[in-house]
Design a protein around this motif. Structure first.
Motif, short mmCIF file in Angstrom:
data_model
loop_
_atom_site.label_atom_id
_atom_site.label_comp_id
_atom_site.label_asym_id
_atom_site.label_seq_id
_atom_site.Cartn_x
_atom_site.Cartn_y
_atom_site.Cartn_z
N GLU A 123 46.32 -16.46 17.73
CA GLU A 123 47.46 -15.84 18.43
C GLU A 123 48.10 -14.77 17.55
O GLU A 123 48.51 -13.71 18.04
N PRO A 135 52.50 -25.87 23.63
CA PRO A 135 51.48 -26.93 23.65
C PRO A 135 52.10 -28.31 23.89
O PRO A 135 52.94 -28.76 23.12
N HIS A 176 48.41 -21.30 14.73
CA HIS A 176 48.10 -20.27 15.72
C HIS A 176 47.60 -18.97 15.09
O HIS A 176 48.13 -17.89 15.33
N GLY A 233 52.77 -14.53 23.41
CA GLY A 233 51.74 -15.41 22.84
C GLY A 233 50.45 -15.16 23.58
O GLY A 233 50.39 -14.31 24.48
N LYS A 277 55.96 -19.14 19.19
CA LYS A 277 56.70 -17.94 19.61
C LYS A 277 58.18 -17.92 19.21
O LYS A 277 59.03 -17.47 19.96
N ASN A 329 46.92 -17.30 25.38
CA ASN A 329 46.34 -18.59 25.74
C ASN A 329 45.59 -18.42 27.06
O ASN A 329 45.74 -17.40 27.74
N ILE A 344 46.86 -15.37 29.37
CA ILE A 344 48.10 -14.68 29.01
C ILE A 344 47.86 -13.92 27.71
O ILE A 344 47.40 -14.49 26.71
N ASN A 385 51.78 -25.00 32.34
CA ASN A 385 51.69 -23.98 31.31
C ASN A 385 51.59 -22.62 32.03
O ASN A 385 51.05 -22.54 33.14
N SER A 400 55.82 -23.10 28.49
CA SER A 400 54.62 -22.52 27.89
C SER A 400 54.50 -22.76 26.39
O SER A 400 54.54 -21.82 25.58
C1 BGC Z 1 51.69 -21.23 23.71
C2 BGC Z 1 50.94 -21.43 25.02
C3 BGC Z 1 51.26 -20.29 25.97
C4 BGC Z 1 51.03 -18.94 25.31
C5 BGC Z 1 51.38 -17.78 26.21
C6 BGC Z 1 51.45 -19.82 23.16
O1 BGC Z 1 52.22 -19.62 22.03
O2 BGC Z 1 51.24 -22.17 22.76
O3 BGC Z 1 51.29 -22.67 25.60
O4 BGC Z 1 50.46 -20.42 27.11
O5 BGC Z 1 51.82 -18.86 24.14
O6 BGC Z 1 52.71 -17.79 26.61
#
Ligand code: BGC
Length: 491
Positions: free
Chosen positions: A297, A155, A294, A231, A171, A233, A227, A205, A153
């Motif tokens: 995020e 990119p 991010h 993180g 993360k 996404n 999610i 992912n 999970s």
């Molecule tokens: C990642 C994603 C992931 C998300 C949730 C993000 O930091 O870039 O690929 O889906 O976290 O886990």
């Protein structure tokens, strides 16, 4: 006897409350602001579908089918993306249910931030250990080739359903030499070196896993897997023809109608064109492993919400408005105010002067603020801070959800007005942060209207990254059998 929280009414209390009102204003997102962010978000979706290397990456996943509950078979799943690595054996029964055996392995900070080879050897070794212990109990290895879906999970630029190059870590992971490497190949070679007879046939992912798992469990296709955890996404079902940046060598004619896209929406607005970022967000960002990455995020996900709250709390301490102007070593430690504490605080219904309240316990026992410095007003103040930060996260999350629904209505399925918007979600924030989904719904009503909001169904895709990886392994072998295994062509 434990001391009772001191009353601190009068002007000091009023000043504190006023200060929080002002902070609240900075973190409040009105309908107008939400609409503007939504517009930009939707525009960036198209932009990312047309262009490589954008902040919101919009990654084509090469997954061209979604489950409906009838899928059957035994698959392995690997899940790397948070605190633990999980190895699972999933048996899909074809009726929307499954049985699963799993083992968790802790990924230490040394592994997260060390060499890629060491991390991937650890992963392969965990699969080996799992299979050895399962073979003792008579399952998993029946001699047939085992197919494995790898939930990774982070990119990745995918070039096929079983190929992807790591673009960046998020993360808290930072095994730098992994950037630019093809991760399925890396894992497969580590498995081969250890003599583990498993074939990794799909890269997944967690959002894609959530989308697939929700479709399987709710026995009807889902349009989003979201999610909201460590993180954030989302992955959604896109029209193949809309993914204009994708030039593939596609052996099937006609080309598939749909493909799941992994939005990587955590990177939305890294260019800072629209998000109302506060000084608290800036401090969190500056001190994070990857500053200026991010941004979205960092305002939404569990890794950062506690940290934003900590920044606000400390700013109030500095103004001598909270805890009589004193803090603690713990309160000054990065990431020490865990988002899980926010959940406990936001759920706290006890009287503010009751020192058995969860808020009091978090502050006095966990964060080690001296009891004599904690007043009932302070307790109320900390609760308000957590609510403000949590509500903003929910409203921003709603923007992403609204964008996907709007996109679906306008682009993917414009003629179907009656359908239900079936969304699978997972993650600690959506699961445990009190009021999160109610706040998301409230903001959705503001952005997409009551009628659409009513048709929106959120379902918990429990364990999307395990079941979803198994479903993806199944989908990959289906696509392979249909000779539908497209690869990306790069000029
Ligand atoms: C990642 C994603 C992931 C998300 C949730 C993000 O930091 O870039 O690929 O889906 O976290 O886990």
């Amino acid at each position: 006897m434990a001391p009772t929280a001191v009353q601190n009414g009068g002007s000091a209390g009023q000043e504190l409350s006023k200060a929080i009102d002002e902070i609240g204003v900075q973190l409040t997102l009105s309908k107008d602001v939400l609409d503007k962010i939504l517009e930009r978000f939707h525009e960036r979706m198209f932009h990312g579908l047309a262009n490589d290397n954008q902040n919101m990456l919009m990654i084509p996943t090469f997954v061209t089918g979604v489950p409906d509950g009838s899928e059957k078979g035994t698959y392995l799943a690997l899940d790397l993306g948070g605190t633990n690595l999980r190895v699972c054996e999933v048996i899909l029964d074809g009726k929307g249910s499954f049985t699963m055996k799993q083992q968790k392995y802790k990924v230490s900070d040394e592994l997260k931030r060390g060499k890629a080879k060491t991390l991937f050897t650890f992963i392969a070794q965990s699969v080996k250990t799992f299979l050895e212990s399962e073979s003792k109990t008579g399952s998993a290895s029946s001699g047939e080739e085992l197919l494995l879906g790898f939930t990774f999970s982070f990119p990745c630029e995918q070039t096929a359903i079983d190929q992807g190059t790591l673009i960046k870590w998020t993360k808290g992971f930072d095994a730098d030499d992994a950037i630019g490497q093809e991760v399925v190949g890396l894992l497969q070679s580590c498995l081969n070196e250890l003599g583990v007879k498993v074939r990794v046939n799909s890269l997944v992912n967690d959002t894609v896993g959530t989308l697939l798992a929700h479709g399987y469990q709710s026995k009807g296709p889902a349009l989003l897997g979201g999610i909201f955890g460590t993180g954030t996404n989302g992955a959604y079902v896109e029209l193949r023809k809309n993914i204009t940046k994708l030039q593939v060598d596609d052996p099937l004619e006609p080309a598939p109608t749909y493909m799941i896209v992994n939005a990587e929406w955590g990177g939305f607005d890294d260019e800072r064109a629209i998000l109302p970022v506060t000084p608290f967000d800036n401090q969190v960002d500056r001190e994070a492993i990857r500053p200026r990455h991010h941004a979205f995020e960092k305002m939404i996900s569990g890794m950062y919400l506690g940290e934003i709250s900590r920044m606000i709390i400390l700013s109030l301490v500095d103004r001598l408005l909270l805890f009589k102007g004193f803090s603690s070593v713990k309160m000054n430690t990065q990431y020490a105010f865990d988002t899980a504490y926010m959940s406990a605080i936001m759920d706290d219904k006890k009287d503010a002067s009751d020192n058995s309240s969860p808020t009091y316990k978090v502050l006095a026992e966990t964060m080690e603020i001296k009891p004599e410095n904690i007043s009932a007003e302070d307790i109320k103040a900390v609760r308000r801070v957590c609510d403000i930060v949590g509500k903003r996260a929910a409203r921003l999350s709603a923007v992403a959800v609204a964008a996907v629904i709007k996109h679906h209505q306008e682009e993917v399925s414009p003629d179907n007005k009656e359908e239900v918007y079936n969304l699978g979600v997972d993650g600690s924030v959506v699961e445990y942060l009190p009021n999160f989904l109610d706040w998301v719904r409230e903001a959705l009503r503001e952005m997409v209207g009551t009628e659409t909001e009513k048709k929106t169904k959120f379902g918990f895709a429990k364990d999307g990254s395990g079941i979803g990886a198994a479903l993806c392994a199944l989908q990959a072998s289906k696509q392979e059998k249909d000779h539908h295994h497209p690869h990306l062509h790069k000029n």
